[in-house]
Design an enzyme around this catalytic site. Sequence first.
Site, PDB file in Angstrom:
ATOM      1  N   ALA A  12     -74.550  62.168   4.311  1.00 33.25           N
ATOM      2  CA  ALA A  12     -73.484  62.429   3.331  1.00 33.25           C
ATOM      3  C   ALA A  12     -72.446  61.311   3.321  1.00 33.25           C
ATOM      4  CB  ALA A  12     -72.810  63.769   3.632  1.00 33.25           C
ATOM      5  N   GLU A  13     -71.983  60.900   4.492  1.00 38.11           N
ATOM      6  CA  GLU A  13     -70.956  59.858   4.532  1.00 38.11           C
ATOM      7  C   GLU A  13     -71.492  58.530   4.024  1.00 38.11           C
ATOM      8  OE1 GLU A  13     -67.255  58.080   7.012  1.00 38.11           O
ATOM      9  OE2 GLU A  13     -68.226  59.916   7.694  1.00 38.11           O
ATOM     10  N   THR A  14     -72.733  58.236   4.322  1.00 40.34           N
ATOM     11  CA  THR A  14     -73.341  57.004   3.824  1.00 40.34           C
ATOM     12  C   THR A  14     -73.347  56.982   2.301  1.00 40.34           C
ATOM     13  OG1 THR A  14     -74.750  56.780   5.785  1.00 40.34           O
ATOM     14  CG2 THR A  14     -75.479  55.651   3.771  1.00 40.34           C
TER      15      THR A  14
END
Length: 151
Positions: A74-76
């Site tokens: 998700a953060e990527t």
Amino acid sequence: MGEHGKTTFPQEVLDQWAGSGLDLPALFSAGHLGERMGVRVVEASADRVVGTMPVEGNTQPYGLLHGGASAVLAETLGSVGAMLHGGPSRIAVGVDLNCTHHRGVRSGLVTGVATPVHRGRTTATYEIVVTDEHDKRVCSARLTCVIRDAG
């Protein structure tokens, strides 16, 4: 890094970053952590970022996809969207990540899709939906990045 060379960018992104001298697929990849986890960014624009990650190798002791692995995916993806929104002279730095895990996954590939909730001058927020191979929602995430000058 890894298979980042297969990322698809819209022509307007390629045009915007053409004079930067940067390797777009490398810059907008999952980085070293994502490479170790098998994260692959397959489509990237400020409007939509899509990536995949294998469940195998990213599980917790019960054999389920680790929640932290979903968070990395998700953060990527949200960060790539925010960086593309910011443009070549700015950088995006994640400041808040929230993940809700809905179901366990034991095998296969998960896919994350990041779409913008807010894109401003100094912040960008993306919603990231992670699904399994049966299109069942595994995780809902929200990432907010601060966008600042690169220098």
